[in-house]
Motif scaffolding. Structure first.
Motif, PDB file in Angstrom:
ATOM      1  N   SER A   1       0.838  -1.189   0.000  1.00  0.00           N
ATOM      2  CA  SER A   1       0.000   0.000   0.000  1.00  0.00           C
ATOM      3  C   SER A   1       0.879   1.248   0.000  1.00  0.00           C
ATOM      4  CB  SER A   1      -0.934  -0.009   1.207  1.00  0.00           C
ATOM      5  OG  SER A   1      -1.884   1.020   1.097  1.00  0.00           O
ATOM      6  N   PRO A   2       1.419   1.604  -1.158  1.00  0.00           N
ATOM      7  CA  PRO A   2       2.305   2.761  -1.229  1.00  0.00           C
ATOM      8  C   PRO A   2       1.606   4.057  -0.828  1.00  0.00           C
ATOM      9  CG  PRO A   2       2.431   1.439  -3.230  1.00  0.00           C
ATOM     10  CD  PRO A   2       1.275   0.934  -2.440  1.00  0.00           C
ATOM     11  N   SER A   3       2.355   4.943  -0.279  1.00  0.00           N
ATOM     12  CA  SER A   3       1.825   6.231   0.193  1.00  0.00           C
ATOM     13  C   SER A   3       1.720   7.220  -0.973  1.00  0.00           C
ATOM     14  CB  SER A   3       2.768   6.801   1.243  1.00  0.00           C
ATOM     15  OG  SER A   3       3.982   7.202   0.630  1.00  0.00           O
ATOM     16  N   PRO A   4       1.002   8.335  -0.753  1.00  0.00           N
ATOM     17  CA  PRO A   4       0.954   9.380  -1.787  1.00  0.00           C
ATOM     18  C   PRO A   4       2.347   9.881  -2.173  1.00  0.00           C
ATOM     19  CG  PRO A   4      -0.802   9.735  -0.217  1.00  0.00           C
ATOM     20  CD  PRO A   4       0.066   8.626   0.340  1.00  0.00           C
ATOM     21  N   ALA A   5       3.242   9.997  -1.222  1.00  0.00           N
ATOM     22  CA  ALA A   5       4.605  10.440  -1.529  1.00  0.00           C
ATOM     23  C   ALA A   5       5.316   9.416  -2.418  1.00  0.00           C
ATOM     24  CB  ALA A   5       5.394  10.674  -0.247  1.00  0.00           C
ATOM     25  N   GLN A   6       5.100   8.132  -2.158  1.00  0.00           N
ATOM     26  CA  GLN A   6       5.694   7.098  -2.996  1.00  0.00           C
ATOM     27  C   GLN A   6       5.093   7.141  -4.401  1.00  0.00           C
ATOM     28  OE1 GLN A   6       4.824   4.015  -0.112  1.00  0.00           O
ATOM     29  NE2 GLN A   6       7.003   3.482  -0.035  1.00  0.00           N
ATOM     30  N   TYR A   7       3.791   7.413  -4.486  1.00  0.00           N
ATOM     31  CA  TYR A   7       3.162   7.564  -5.799  1.00  0.00           C
ATOM     32  C   TYR A   7       3.827   8.689  -6.579  1.00  0.00           C
ATOM     33  CZ  TYR A   7       0.048   9.272  -9.370  1.00  0.00           C
ATOM     34  OH  TYR A   7      -0.443   9.726 -10.562  1.00  0.00           O
ATOM     35  N   GLU A   8       4.049   9.819  -5.938  1.00  0.00           N
ATOM     36  CA  GLU A   8       4.653  10.964  -6.630  1.00  0.00           C
ATOM     37  C   GLU A   8       6.055  10.629  -7.140  1.00  0.00           C
ATOM     38  OE1 GLU A   8       3.192  13.619  -7.705  1.00  0.00           O
ATOM     39  OE2 GLU A   8       1.308  13.113  -6.716  1.00  0.00           O
ATOM     40  N   CYS A   9       6.827   9.912  -6.365  1.00  0.00           N
ATOM     41  CA  CYS A   9       8.164   9.489  -6.812  1.00  0.00           C
ATOM     42  C   CYS A   9       8.057   8.521  -7.984  1.00  0.00           C
ATOM     43  CB  CYS A   9       8.932   8.850  -5.669  1.00  0.00           C
ATOM     44  SG  CYS A   9       9.438  10.016  -4.410  1.00  0.00           S
ATOM     45  N   TRP A  10       7.118   7.585  -7.887  1.00  0.00           N
ATOM     46  CA  TRP A  10       6.892   6.611  -8.959  1.00  0.00           C
ATOM     47  C   TRP A  10       6.474   7.327 -10.231  1.00  0.00           C
ATOM     48  CZ3 TRP A  10       1.950   3.935 -10.407  1.00  0.00           C
ATOM     49  CH2 TRP A  10       2.161   2.774 -11.173  1.00  0.00           C
ATOM     50  N   ARG A  11       5.554   8.275 -10.100  1.00  0.00           N
ATOM     51  CA  ARG A  11       5.077   9.041 -11.255  1.00  0.00           C
ATOM     52  C   ARG A  11       6.233   9.802 -11.920  1.00  0.00           C
ATOM     53  NH1 ARG A  11       0.615  11.001 -13.644  1.00  0.00           N
ATOM     54  NH2 ARG A  11       0.773  13.063 -14.559  1.00  0.00           N
ATOM     55  N   ALA A  12       7.069  10.433 -11.126  1.00  0.00           N
ATOM     56  CA  ALA A  12       8.212  11.172 -11.673  1.00  0.00           C
ATOM     57  C   ALA A  12       9.146  10.224 -12.426  1.00  0.00           C
ATOM     58  CB  ALA A  12       8.954  11.903 -10.561  1.00  0.00           C
ATOM     59  N   TRP A  13       9.408   9.053 -11.849  1.00  0.00           N
ATOM     60  CA  TRP A  13      10.254   8.068 -12.517  1.00  0.00           C
ATOM     61  C   TRP A  13       9.598   7.591 -13.812  1.00  0.00           C
ATOM     62  CZ3 TRP A  13       9.617   2.948 -13.925  1.00  0.00           C
ATOM     63  CH2 TRP A  13      10.775   2.314 -14.393  1.00  0.00           C
ATOM     64  N   LEU A  14       8.290   7.321 -13.775  1.00  0.00           N
ATOM     65  CA  LEU A  14       7.580   6.873 -14.963  1.00  0.00           C
ATOM     66  C   LEU A  14       7.663   7.901 -16.080  1.00  0.00           C
ATOM     67  CD1 LEU A  14       4.351   5.329 -13.380  1.00  0.00           C
ATOM     68  CD2 LEU A  14       6.207   4.071 -14.504  1.00  0.00           C
ATOM     69  N   GLU A  15       7.525   9.172 -15.734  1.00  0.00           N
ATOM     70  CA  GLU A  15       7.608  10.229 -16.750  1.00  0.00           C
ATOM     71  C   GLU A  15       8.972  10.213 -17.436  1.00  0.00           C
ATOM     72  OE1 GLU A  15       6.571  13.784 -14.612  1.00  0.00           O
ATOM     73  OE2 GLU A  15       4.427  13.349 -14.740  1.00  0.00           O
ATOM     74  N   LYS A  16      10.032  10.110 -16.654  1.00  0.00           N
ATOM     75  CA  LYS A  16      11.378  10.072 -17.222  1.00  0.00           C
ATOM     76  C   LYS A  16      11.598   8.801 -18.043  1.00  0.00           C
ATOM     77  CE  LYS A  16      13.406  12.833 -13.570  1.00  0.00           C
ATOM     78  NZ  LYS A  16      14.266  12.837 -12.390  1.00  0.00           N
ATOM     79  N   TRP A  17      11.160   7.670 -17.520  1.00  0.00           N
ATOM     80  CA  TRP A  17      11.349   6.386 -18.194  1.00  0.00           C
ATOM     81  C   TRP A  17      10.611   6.363 -19.527  1.00  0.00           C
ATOM     82  CZ3 TRP A  17      14.551   2.413 -17.330  1.00  0.00           C
ATOM     83  CH2 TRP A  17      14.297   1.199 -17.965  1.00  0.00           C
ATOM     84  N   ARG A  18       9.357   6.824 -19.512  1.00  0.00           N
ATOM     85  CA  ARG A  18       8.547   6.829 -20.733  1.00  0.00           C
ATOM     86  C   ARG A  18       9.158   7.759 -21.781  1.00  0.00           C
ATOM     87  NH1 ARG A  18       2.446   8.919 -20.711  1.00  0.00           N
ATOM     88  NH2 ARG A  18       3.587  10.829 -20.264  1.00  0.00           N
ATOM     89  N   ALA A  19       9.587   8.929 -21.369  1.00  0.00           N
ATOM     90  CA  ALA A  19      10.169   9.896 -22.309  1.00  0.00           C
ATOM     91  C   ALA A  19      11.463   9.380 -22.931  1.00  0.00           C
ATOM     92  CB  ALA A  19      10.422  11.219 -21.600  1.00  0.00           C
ATOM     93  N   ALA A  20      12.266   8.713 -22.143  1.00  0.00           N
ATOM     94  CA  ALA A  20      13.555   8.220 -22.641  1.00  0.00           C
ATOM     95  C   ALA A  20      13.401   7.030 -23.590  1.00  0.00           C
ATOM     96  CB  ALA A  20      14.450   7.824 -21.464  1.00  0.00           C
ATOM     97  N   ARG A  21      12.287   6.329 -23.496  1.00  0.00           N
ATOM     98  CA  ARG A  21      12.123   5.107 -24.278  1.00  0.00           C
ATOM     99  C   ARG A  21      10.917   5.114 -25.206  1.00  0.00           C
ATOM    100  NH1 ARG A  21      14.667   4.765 -19.868  1.00  0.00           N
ATOM    101  NH2 ARG A  21      16.464   3.403 -19.627  1.00  0.00           N
ATOM    102  N   SER A  22      10.182   6.197 -25.221  1.00  0.00           N
ATOM    103  CA  SER A  22       9.023   6.357 -26.116  1.00  0.00           C
ATOM    104  C   SER A  22       7.961   5.276 -25.928  1.00  0.00           C
ATOM    105  CB  SER A  22       9.481   6.403 -27.579  1.00  0.00           C
ATOM    106  OG  SER A  22      10.369   7.465 -27.780  1.00  0.00           O
ATOM    107  N   PHE A  23       7.678   4.919 -24.691  1.00  0.00           N
ATOM    108  CA  PHE A  23       6.604   3.961 -24.425  1.00  0.00           C
ATOM    109  C   PHE A  23       5.258   4.637 -24.627  1.00  0.00           C
ATOM    110  CE2 PHE A  23       9.815   1.634 -21.837  1.00  0.00           C
ATOM    111  CZ  PHE A  23       9.723   0.432 -22.511  1.00  0.00           C
ATOM    112  N   GLY A  24       4.259   3.858 -25.027  1.00  0.00           N
ATOM    113  CA  GLY A  24       2.939   4.401 -25.292  1.00  0.00           C
ATOM    114  C   GLY A  24       1.960   4.295 -24.141  1.00  0.00           C
ATOM    115  N   TRP A  25       2.357   3.637 -23.054  1.00  0.00           N
ATOM    116  CA  TRP A  25       1.408   3.501 -21.951  1.00  0.00           C
ATOM    117  C   TRP A  25       1.198   4.834 -21.241  1.00  0.00           C
ATOM    118  CZ3 TRP A  25       4.882   4.903 -18.380  1.00  0.00           C
ATOM    119  CH2 TRP A  25       6.142   4.330 -18.341  1.00  0.00           C
ATOM    120  N   ASP A  26       0.023   4.919 -20.593  1.00  0.00           N
ATOM    121  CA  ASP A  26      -0.306   6.116 -19.822  1.00  0.00           C
ATOM    122  C   ASP A  26       0.247   6.007 -18.414  1.00  0.00           C
ATOM    123  OD1 ASP A  26      -1.786   7.303 -21.883  1.00  0.00           O
ATOM    124  OD2 ASP A  26      -3.578   6.182 -21.304  1.00  0.00           O
ATOM    125  N   ILE A  27       0.521   7.154 -17.846  1.00  0.00           N
ATOM    126  CA  ILE A  27       0.917   7.198 -16.439  1.00  0.00           C
ATOM    127  C   ILE A  27      -0.365   7.280 -15.625  1.00  0.00           C
ATOM    128  CG2 ILE A  27       2.106   8.537 -14.666  1.00  0.00           C
ATOM    129  CD1 ILE A  27       4.073   9.385 -16.894  1.00  0.00           C
TER     130      ILE A  27
END
Length: 69
Positions: free
Chosen positions: A24-50
């Protein structure tokens, strides 16, 4: 790790939750995950949504819903 190996963010979260019900990740963990997902998706051109927080929270907190047992 699951996302970096090819799963979409929500598929990875659902798999983790299926394996560890008390995950059960916390809101703060979600925000870190979201930031990582944004960078990961941009660097690799993935089509999935955050996922938005409400979708994330629905999976992360499903162990609190008695109808899901």
């Amino acid at each position: 790790i699951l996302v970096s190996r090819g799963l979409s963010p929500m598929a990875a979260l659902c798999l983790a939750k299926d394996r560890r019900q008390r995950l059960s990740p916390s809101p703060a963990q979600y925000e870190c995950w979201r930031a990582w997902l944004e960078k990961w998706r941009a660097a690799r051109s993935f089509g999935w949504d955050i996922p938005e927080f409400h979708a994330f929270a629905a999976v992360a907190d499903r162990h609190l819903d008695p109808s899901v047992r």
